[in-house]
Design a protein around this motif. Structure first.
Motif, short mmCIF file in Angstrom:
data_model
loop_
_atom_site.label_atom_id
_atom_site.label_comp_id
_atom_site.label_asym_id
_atom_site.label_seq_id
_atom_site.Cartn_x
_atom_site.Cartn_y
_atom_site.Cartn_z
N PHE A 1 0.84 -1.20 0.00
CA PHE A 1 0.00 0.00 0.00
C PHE A 1 0.87 1.25 0.00
O PHE A 1 0.59 2.23 -0.71
CB PHE A 1 -0.92 0.00 1.22
CG PHE A 1 -2.10 -0.92 1.10
CD1 PHE A 1 -2.83 -1.00 -0.07
CD2 PHE A 1 -2.51 -1.69 2.18
CE1 PHE A 1 -3.93 -1.84 -0.19
CE2 PHE A 1 -3.60 -2.54 2.08
CZ PHE A 1 -4.31 -2.61 0.89
N ALA B 1 1.30 4.30 -3.33
CA ALA B 1 0.80 5.65 -3.09
C ALA B 1 1.43 6.67 -4.04
O ALA B 1 2.56 6.51 -4.51
CB ALA B 1 1.06 6.05 -1.64
N ASP C 1 -9.97 -3.99 1.07
CA ASP C 1 -9.01 -2.89 1.05
C ASP C 1 -8.19 -2.90 -0.24
O ASP C 1 -7.96 -1.85 -0.85
CB ASP C 1 -8.06 -2.99 2.25
CG ASP C 1 -8.73 -2.58 3.55
OD1 ASP C 1 -9.85 -2.05 3.49
OD2 ASP C 1 -8.13 -2.79 4.62
N GLU D 1 -10.48 -1.85 -3.24
CA GLU D 1 -10.83 -0.42 -3.26
C GLU D 1 -9.64 0.44 -3.63
O GLU D 1 -9.78 1.43 -4.35
CB GLU D 1 -11.39 -0.03 -1.89
CG GLU D 1 -12.77 -0.63 -1.63
CD GLU D 1 -13.21 -0.50 -0.18
OE1 GLU D 1 -12.44 0.10 0.61
OE2 GLU D 1 -14.30 -1.00 0.16
N ARG D 2 -8.44 0.09 -3.15
CA ARG D 2 -7.26 0.86 -3.53
C ARG D 2 -7.00 0.75 -5.03
O ARG D 2 -6.67 1.73 -5.69
CB ARG D 2 -6.03 0.36 -2.77
CG ARG D 2 -6.08 0.57 -1.27
CD ARG D 2 -5.81 2.01 -0.86
NE ARG D 2 -5.70 2.11 0.60
CZ ARG D 2 -4.54 2.14 1.26
NH1 ARG D 2 -3.40 2.09 0.59
NH2 ARG D 2 -4.53 2.23 2.58
#
Length: 888
Positions: free
Chosen positions: A727, A731, A758, A761-762
């Protein structure tokens, strides 16, 4: 145009993620596309524009000089998408009535024109483009980004930054007069005819191109650059615009441009025809390169440091874009369906320069890589003819069929016509069509006029038809009749796209001792038995030794023959095919043969193929062979293949320790380190995560190659424990290559989790990312994740995205996910279980073979056994000329 930001000639990198069975190329409801009608002939276009990259806007006028094609012409329609048109006048300043609706600017002319009569139309406009003209600037996450503006017109995006006739069947000479802040340098088509200081710290640059070009090739670059001369013929200025401070890299990375221009001018029979040749290296470019006439735009990956140069260069990219100055710019496809005349030719020219600069083996290996890329798309995505009118947006056809298969059509045509006939045809095609729009039939006509050969059937089969032959070949020797029987069978499934047999001339070599004889066999049926008289049993029969047939090969010659070919065949194609065939056999004798090739083959590509075969075998003895070879392999590209193969040994501590050692100690090649990191993750040993996270934190490199490899390694671990790291690296603010690696890694981990909201959705948010490369990676990752709940987000992307590649990727992902929903997690877990079982079985087989004294399990094949009896169906005594037997 080249699609690849790092390496050239291998197609869309992310599109194959999660590929499964082949789907239709055209989506349901797709309409057939034909070339647009032309009401006028556009003779000249002049743009007078002001561009300030910091303001992210453009304003000015577009003046078109047009001539009516037919009597009674009273209206003109231009393309102007997402632009505000403030007024239209004729050349004398008289206002003209216009209507601007849905991107179409319809202008009523001041008078009706007769055929050939000229008039000028001047459109005043302004806009803040989302496509066509791109603005780059630093922000908090990327404070070191330069301030730039650059255009990208292909396929039909010129309309987003100036009103024009935006289709490839219209050409005009061009002037671009651009005013921008004086601290910036500009670049456009043609010669710089004036540079004038202006008010308020601005400068006006006046560029002019005399030879007509299509609208998508009109270019504009604005930014701060170092200008670096690249030598060459004084008649044609060669230079590069590179980011400030990187001028020293230009000679290393772009220094062979002049040599390429000389080779291409001689080969094509038309000297480089334009006023200059410049190459601008820009930030965040959305393709690998774009062949704007006289002013190519290149990705930032065209520049690299000394360490990267050990086993990486941008020559294929540079050659590809330069070749387009002939194939695409001087001769331009009339409509997108014939785009292979641009892209297939340019991709083939990569091998033309490789052959000149590095030799035939490097050229052949590059071509073989291109063929593998096409096979991947054909087998896992879709199949289509190269010339195809069934697409949603033109960018849809810019794929591996157009580029890589198109290049192989030319490779095969060269073999069919012979060197003299082929190059004479290419020169005639270039000379007779320069400045024109072309379709595939123009190439046919040029070949026929030059050689007398009618290649209409050849083009129908390889260009207008879809698919390729799957050839199974074998040979046998008849001692009584002293005849070599060569059998060639086409095993591809026969359907609407591959009806009948693929036809062409197949070269086979018969070799015995120092005697080598070539035979040219006419393949016309699905099954052939060729009876070739020969004095004694050949030592070897080579099929297609020059690797020119666009085919998938299966050679049924036996393990002994494959091992012998790998050890001593003079051609890299035959040695590589042998290595690939041996990957299906795990005997100790085969492992030893592959190990010798990894350590000792004189060409790095064959050594790499042998290493890959050991990785497929995956027995303990194969692992030991790779471990022993790792410190001995000198060529960094072959060393990459060794560490990649070690990653196939899941759960193997010895393989993992070797990979960790490469990461810890380093390697002269940064790509070997990056590959080792990715391979370490595939081993999934418990200690891999710590080693990868340490390298991720400490190992910077060119284009963050090693960190991207570490992120891929973390994704390969497949453990939910690595999600926080993935994650973080996905970014905004991370390097684009790291972010794309993280996207795929998230999907790899998420696919093994029952609950992965999670992750989903990312990745769904990534569909709207500001970086196109990350958008495509996020879509590929969602496709790999396989969660049907992503359908609404993908549907929005397909509907709202401005880039046609994003639209198509979203639609393709939706179709794939819909067909395999609810199976992805179970399949991933089942794959893990199967891999565990395979490792155990391979270990047992290896132990058994050692107990048996290392004897190979497979019996020698008939082609290599002594001939003790005549075949069941004897051929008749051979006549002086070979006789072909047909079997239906």
């Amino acid at each position: 145009m080249n699609e690849h930001g790092e390496h050239v000639g291998c197609g869309r990198c992310a599109a194959g993620a999660g590929a499964g069975a082949r789907e239709p190329f055209a989506f349901p409801g797709t309409s057939r596309k034909y070339a647009r009608d032309r009401v006028v002939d556009v003779r000249h276009v002049r743009l007078d524009v002001a561009v300030d990259p910091a303001q992210r806007k453009i304003a000015g006028t577009a003046r078109h000089t047009v001539a009516a094609i037919a009597d009674g012409t009273e209206r003109l329609v231009l393309d102007a998408a997402e632009l505000t048109v403030t007024g239209v006048t004729d050349g004398d300043g008289k206002a003209l009535a216009f209507e601007h609706v849905d991107g179409a600017l319809t202008i009523r002319l001041a008078r009706r024109l007769s055929a050939g009569q000229e008039t000028d139309v001047v459109v005043a406009y302004h806009g803040a483009p989302r496509r066509g003209l791109y603005f780059i600037a630093p922000d908090e996450a990327y404070p070191d980004k330069p301030v730039q503006a650059w255009t990208q017109g292909q396929d039909e995006d010129a309309r987003f930054w100036f009103p024009c006739f935006d289709y490839p069947n219209e050409k005009a000479s061009v002037e671009v007069v651009v005013t921008s802040p004086s601290k910036y340098t500009t670049l456009s088509n043609g010669a710089l005819v004036a540079k004038t200081p202006g008010p308020r710290g601005t400068t006006t640059w006046h560029w002019r191109l005399a030879i007509p070009q299509v609208s998508y090739l009109v270019t504009l670059v604005v930014g701060e650059f170092d200008e670096v001369p690249l030598g060459g013929d004084a008649k044609v200025p060669l230079y590069a615009l590179v980011p400030v401070g990187q001028g020293k890299d230009a000679a290393r990375c772009l220094g062979r441009t002049a040599e390429m221009m000389k080779v291409f001018s001689e080969r094509f029979g038309v000297a480089y025809p334009y006023e200059k040749y410049a190459q601008a290296v820009v930030a965040d470019f959305i393709f690998g390169g774009m062949e704007n006439t006289t002013a190519t735009t290149l990705t930032e990956y065209a520049l690299y440091d000394e360490r990267a140069a050990l086993d990486y260069d941008a020559d294929d990219l540079i050659a590809h874009e330069l070749a387009h100055q002939w194939w695409g710019d001087l001769l331009t496809c009339r409509d997108w369906s014939h785009g292979w005349l641009n892209e297939g030719f340019a991709t083939w020219c990569e091998t033309v320069f490789r052959e000149h600069h590095l030799g035939a083996d490097e050229a052949t290996w590059h071509a073989l890589d291109a063929w593998k890329a096409y096979l991947s798309e054909d087998g896992g995505e879709y199949r289509r003819p190269i010339v195809c009118k069934d697409y949603e947006e033109p960018i849809d056809v810019f794929d591996r069929h157009l580029y890589q298969k198109g290049s192989w059509v030319l490779r095969f045509l060269r073999a069919e016509l012979g060197e003299d006939g082929f190059w004479a045809s290419i020169r005639h095609y270039a000379r007779s069509n320069q400045g024109k729009h072309v379709v595939t039939d123009d190439l046919r006509r040029a070949v026929e006029e030059t050689t007398g050969r009618n290649i209409e059937g050849f083009l129908d089969q390889w260009v207008h038809g879809a698919g390729h032959p799957e050839l199974k070949a074998s040979w046998s020797w008849d001692e009584a009749y002293r005849v070599v029987t060569v059998r060639v069978e086409q095993t591809q499934k026969e359907d609407a796209s591959t009806a009948g047999a693929f036809k062409g001339t197949l070269v086979v070599e018969l070799a015995a001792g120092d005697r080598v004889e070539r035979r040219r066999l006419a393949v016309t049926e699905r099954v052939h038995a060729f009876h070739l008289p020969w004095d004694a049993r050949p030592d070897v029969v080579r099929f297609d030794p020059d690797a020119v047939w666009p085919a998938a090969w299966t050679l049924d010659v036996g393990l002994d023959a494959h091992r012998k070919a790998l050890a001593s065949d003079p051609t890299i194609a035959c040695r590589a095919r042998a290595a690939a065939a041996l990957a299906k056999d795990g005997s100790l004798e085969t492992v030893a043969a592959l190990a010798r090739a990894v350590r000792g083959d004189k060409f790095w590509g064959v050594a790499a193929e042998a290493a890959a075969a050991l990785g497929e075998i995956r027995t303990p003895s194969a692992r030991e062979a790779l471990l022993a070879a790792l410190p001995e392999v000198k060529h960094p590209k072959a060393r990459r293949a060794v560490v990649r193969a070690l990653g196939a040994f899941r759960g193997d501590e010895a393989a993992a320790d070797a990979l960790k050692a490469v990461l810890a100690k380093g390697d002269a090649s940064l790509f070997v380190e990056a590959e080792a990191a990715e391979a370490l993750g595939r081993t999934r040993v418990p200690s891999a995560r710590a080693a990868l996270e340490k390298a991720l934190a400490t190992k910077g490199s060119w284009a963050e190659s090693i960190r991207a490899g570490c992120v891929r390694g973390l994704g390969n671990l497949g453990s939910p424990d690595v999600l926080p790291a993935l994650f973080e690296r996905f970014a905004w603010g991370q390097h684009a290559r790291v972010r794309t690696a993280a996207a795929i890694g998230l999907a790899q981990v998420g696919a093994r989790m029952v609950q992965h909201d999670d992750v989903r959705e990312r990745l769904e948010a990534g569909i709207d990312d500001r970086d196109f490369r990350v958008q495509m990676a996020a879509i590929a990752a969602l496709r790999l994740l396989g969660d049907e709940r992503s359908a609404p987000a993908l549907a929005r992307g397909a509907e709202q995205a401005t880039d046609g590649r994003v639209k198509r990727a979203c639609r393709a992902a939706m179709l794939r996910i819909g067909k395999r929903a609810e199976r992805t997690t179970e399949v991933a877990r089942l794959a893990d279980a199967v891999e565990t079982l395979r490792r155990e079985v391979a270990g047992l087989h290896d132990k058994l073979r050692k107990l048996e004294g290392g004897k190979p399990a497979a019996a020698p094949a008939k082609a290599n056994a002594k001939a003790k009896a005549a075949p069941a169906a004897k051929p008749r005594p051979a006549p002086k000329a070979p006789v072909r037997k047909k079997r239906r």
